[in-house]
Design a protein around this motif. Structure first.
Motif, PDB file in Angstrom:
ATOM      1  N   ASP A  24       0.843  -1.185   0.000  1.00  0.00           N
ATOM      2  CA  ASP A  24       0.000   0.000   0.000  1.00  0.00           C
ATOM      3  C   ASP A  24       0.882   1.240   0.000  1.00  0.00           C
ATOM      4  OD1 ASP A  24      -2.033   1.823   0.164  1.00  0.00           O
ATOM      5  OD2 ASP A  24      -2.556   1.354   2.244  1.00  0.00           O
ATOM      6  N   VAL A  25       1.074   1.822  -1.184  1.00  0.00           N
ATOM      7  CA  VAL A  25       1.982   2.956  -1.317  1.00  0.00           C
ATOM      8  C   VAL A  25       1.245   4.270  -1.555  1.00  0.00           C
ATOM      9  CG1 VAL A  25       3.895   1.512  -2.109  1.00  0.00           C
ATOM     10  CG2 VAL A  25       2.322   2.532  -3.781  1.00  0.00           C
ATOM     11  N   GLY A  26      -0.082   4.240  -1.473  1.00  0.00           N
ATOM     12  CA  GLY A  26      -0.884   5.420  -1.770  1.00  0.00           C
ATOM     13  C   GLY A  26      -0.520   6.646  -0.956  1.00  0.00           C
ATOM     14  N   GLU A  27      -0.215   6.455   0.302  1.00  0.00           N
ATOM     15  CA  GLU A  27       0.142   7.587   1.158  1.00  0.00           C
ATOM     16  C   GLU A  27       1.428   8.254   0.675  1.00  0.00           C
ATOM     17  OE1 GLU A  27       1.234   8.433   5.838  1.00  0.00           O
ATOM     18  OE2 GLU A  27       0.060   6.656   5.320  1.00  0.00           O
ATOM     19  N   HIS A  28       2.401   7.441   0.253  1.00  0.00           N
ATOM     20  CA  HIS A  28       3.663   7.978  -0.260  1.00  0.00           C
ATOM     21  C   HIS A  28       3.453   8.669  -1.605  1.00  0.00           C
ATOM     22  CE1 HIS A  28       5.772   6.033   2.953  1.00  0.00           C
ATOM     23  NE2 HIS A  28       5.521   4.809   2.512  1.00  0.00           N
ATOM     24  N   VAL A  29       2.704   8.021  -2.487  1.00  0.00           N
ATOM     25  CA  VAL A  29       2.447   8.582  -3.813  1.00  0.00           C
ATOM     26  C   VAL A  29       1.691   9.902  -3.694  1.00  0.00           C
ATOM     27  CG1 VAL A  29       1.245   8.195  -6.003  1.00  0.00           C
ATOM     28  CG2 VAL A  29       2.576   6.343  -4.958  1.00  0.00           C
ATOM     29  N   ALA A  30       0.805  10.002  -2.723  1.00  0.00           N
ATOM     30  CA  ALA A  30       0.051  11.239  -2.517  1.00  0.00           C
ATOM     31  C   ALA A  30       0.982  12.427  -2.284  1.00  0.00           C
ATOM     32  CB  ALA A  30      -0.917  11.081  -1.351  1.00  0.00           C
ATOM     33  N   GLU A  31       2.126  12.188  -1.673  1.00  0.00           N
ATOM     34  CA  GLU A  31       3.084  13.278  -1.456  1.00  0.00           C
ATOM     35  C   GLU A  31       3.609  13.810  -2.786  1.00  0.00           C
ATOM     36  OE1 GLU A  31       3.651  14.823   1.413  1.00  0.00           O
ATOM     37  OE2 GLU A  31       2.180  13.439   2.275  1.00  0.00           O
ATOM     38  N   ALA A  32       3.875  12.916  -3.728  1.00  0.00           N
ATOM     39  CA  ALA A  32       4.326  13.341  -5.060  1.00  0.00           C
ATOM     40  C   ALA A  32       3.223  14.110  -5.775  1.00  0.00           C
ATOM     41  CB  ALA A  32       4.755  12.130  -5.886  1.00  0.00           C
ATOM     42  N   VAL A  33       2.011  13.616  -5.720  1.00  0.00           N
ATOM     43  CA  VAL A  33       0.879  14.271  -6.379  1.00  0.00           C
ATOM     44  C   VAL A  33       0.623  15.642  -5.748  1.00  0.00           C
ATOM     45  CG1 VAL A  33      -1.581  14.119  -6.901  1.00  0.00           C
ATOM     46  CG2 VAL A  33      -0.133  12.082  -7.113  1.00  0.00           C
ATOM     47  N   ARG A  34       0.790  15.747  -4.455  1.00  0.00           N
ATOM     48  CA  ARG A  34       0.628  17.028  -3.766  1.00  0.00           C
ATOM     49  C   ARG A  34       1.603  18.071  -4.341  1.00  0.00           C
ATOM     50  NH1 ARG A  34       0.327  15.123   1.170  1.00  0.00           N
ATOM     51  NH2 ARG A  34      -1.917  15.226   1.237  1.00  0.00           N
ATOM     52  N   MET A  77      10.598  19.520 -15.263  1.00  0.00           N
ATOM     53  CA  MET A  77      11.623  18.682 -14.648  1.00  0.00           C
ATOM     54  C   MET A  77      11.856  19.055 -13.186  1.00  0.00           C
ATOM     55  SD  MET A  77      12.304  16.337 -16.613  1.00  0.00           S
ATOM     56  CE  MET A  77      12.161  15.873 -18.311  1.00  0.00           C
ATOM     57  N   ASP A  78      11.706  20.330 -12.861  1.00  0.00           N
ATOM     58  CA  ASP A  78      11.820  20.751 -11.465  1.00  0.00           C
ATOM     59  C   ASP A  78      10.709  20.137 -10.623  1.00  0.00           C
ATOM     60  OD1 ASP A  78      12.839  22.475  -9.236  1.00  0.00           O
ATOM     61  OD2 ASP A  78      10.837  23.357  -9.465  1.00  0.00           O
ATOM     62  N   VAL A  79       9.492  20.116 -11.156  1.00  0.00           N
ATOM     63  CA  VAL A  79       8.369  19.524 -10.415  1.00  0.00           C
ATOM     64  C   VAL A  79       8.582  18.023 -10.240  1.00  0.00           C
ATOM     65  CG1 VAL A  79       5.878  19.062 -10.438  1.00  0.00           C
ATOM     66  CG2 VAL A  79       6.737  21.319 -11.119  1.00  0.00           C
ATOM     67  N   VAL A  80       9.034  17.340 -11.297  1.00  0.00           N
ATOM     68  CA  VAL A  80       9.304  15.906 -11.189  1.00  0.00           C
ATOM     69  C   VAL A  80      10.366  15.656 -10.118  1.00  0.00           C
ATOM     70  CG1 VAL A  80      10.243  13.873 -12.377  1.00  0.00           C
ATOM     71  CG2 VAL A  80       8.600  15.356 -13.551  1.00  0.00           C
ATOM     72  N   LYS A  81      11.422  16.436 -10.135  1.00  0.00           N
ATOM     73  CA  LYS A  81      12.485  16.271  -9.140  1.00  0.00           C
ATOM     74  C   LYS A  81      11.944  16.457  -7.726  1.00  0.00           C
ATOM     75  CE  LYS A  81      16.978  18.079  -7.722  1.00  0.00           C
ATOM     76  NZ  LYS A  81      18.043  19.046  -8.017  1.00  0.00           N
ATOM     77  N   ARG A  82      11.152  17.497  -7.515  1.00  0.00           N
ATOM     78  CA  ARG A  82      10.614  17.752  -6.182  1.00  0.00           C
ATOM     79  C   ARG A  82       9.613  16.678  -5.761  1.00  0.00           C
ATOM     80  NH1 ARG A  82       7.719  22.215  -5.877  1.00  0.00           N
ATOM     81  NH2 ARG A  82       7.744  22.775  -8.080  1.00  0.00           N
ATOM     82  N   ALA A  83       8.864  16.124  -6.714  1.00  0.00           N
ATOM     83  CA  ALA A  83       7.931  15.036  -6.401  1.00  0.00           C
ATOM     84  C   ALA A  83       8.692  13.787  -5.965  1.00  0.00           C
ATOM     85  CB  ALA A  83       7.046  14.733  -7.613  1.00  0.00           C
ATOM     86  N   VAL A  84       9.769  13.489  -6.664  1.00  0.00           N
ATOM     87  CA  VAL A  84      10.613  12.346  -6.290  1.00  0.00           C
ATOM     88  C   VAL A  84      11.210  12.571  -4.901  1.00  0.00           C
ATOM     89  CG1 VAL A  84      12.767  11.134  -6.826  1.00  0.00           C
ATOM     90  CG2 VAL A  84      11.125  11.633  -8.659  1.00  0.00           C
TER      91      VAL A  84
END
Length: 97
Positions: free
Chosen positions: A15-25, A51-58
């Motif tokens: 269950d990784v939804g909580e972690h993924v939600a941080e990237a989507v946020r 690319m900046d947004v992708v980096k910060r999401a990661v």
């Protein structure tokens, strides 16, 4: 450009939804056009800002679990705006004819 990407926490269990939600946020807070589905988040904008947004999401996911996997696909096309919507509309138009 449009980027479709997926950030997956490693060793976080099933269950990784909580972690993924941080990237989507992070993506949603960017203000760039975006769309999230069951497998990917798509984001549209200029190269550097996307690319900046992708980096910060990661980084947001990495801060919670220490290790992530990133899958990224990009459509780089100069002069196109609103591609997230227009590409889908084109397919839908063809489906309805």
């Amino acid at each position: 450009m449009i980027v479709a990407f997926s950030v997956t926490p490693i060793s976080a269990g099933e269950d990784v939804g909580e972690h993924v939600a941080e990237a989507v946020r992070v993506v949603r807070a960017s203000g760039l056009p975006n769309r999230t589905d069951a497998m990917f988040t798509s984001l549209e904008g200029e190269w550097d800002e996307v690319m900046d947004v992708v980096k910060r999401a990661v980084q947001a996911v990495e801060a919670r679990c220490g290790r992530v996997s990133l899958v990224l696909k990009a459509d780089i096309r100069q002069g196109v705006t609103d591609g997230l919507t227009k590409k889908v509309e084109t397919v839908e138009r063809h489906l309805s004819s």
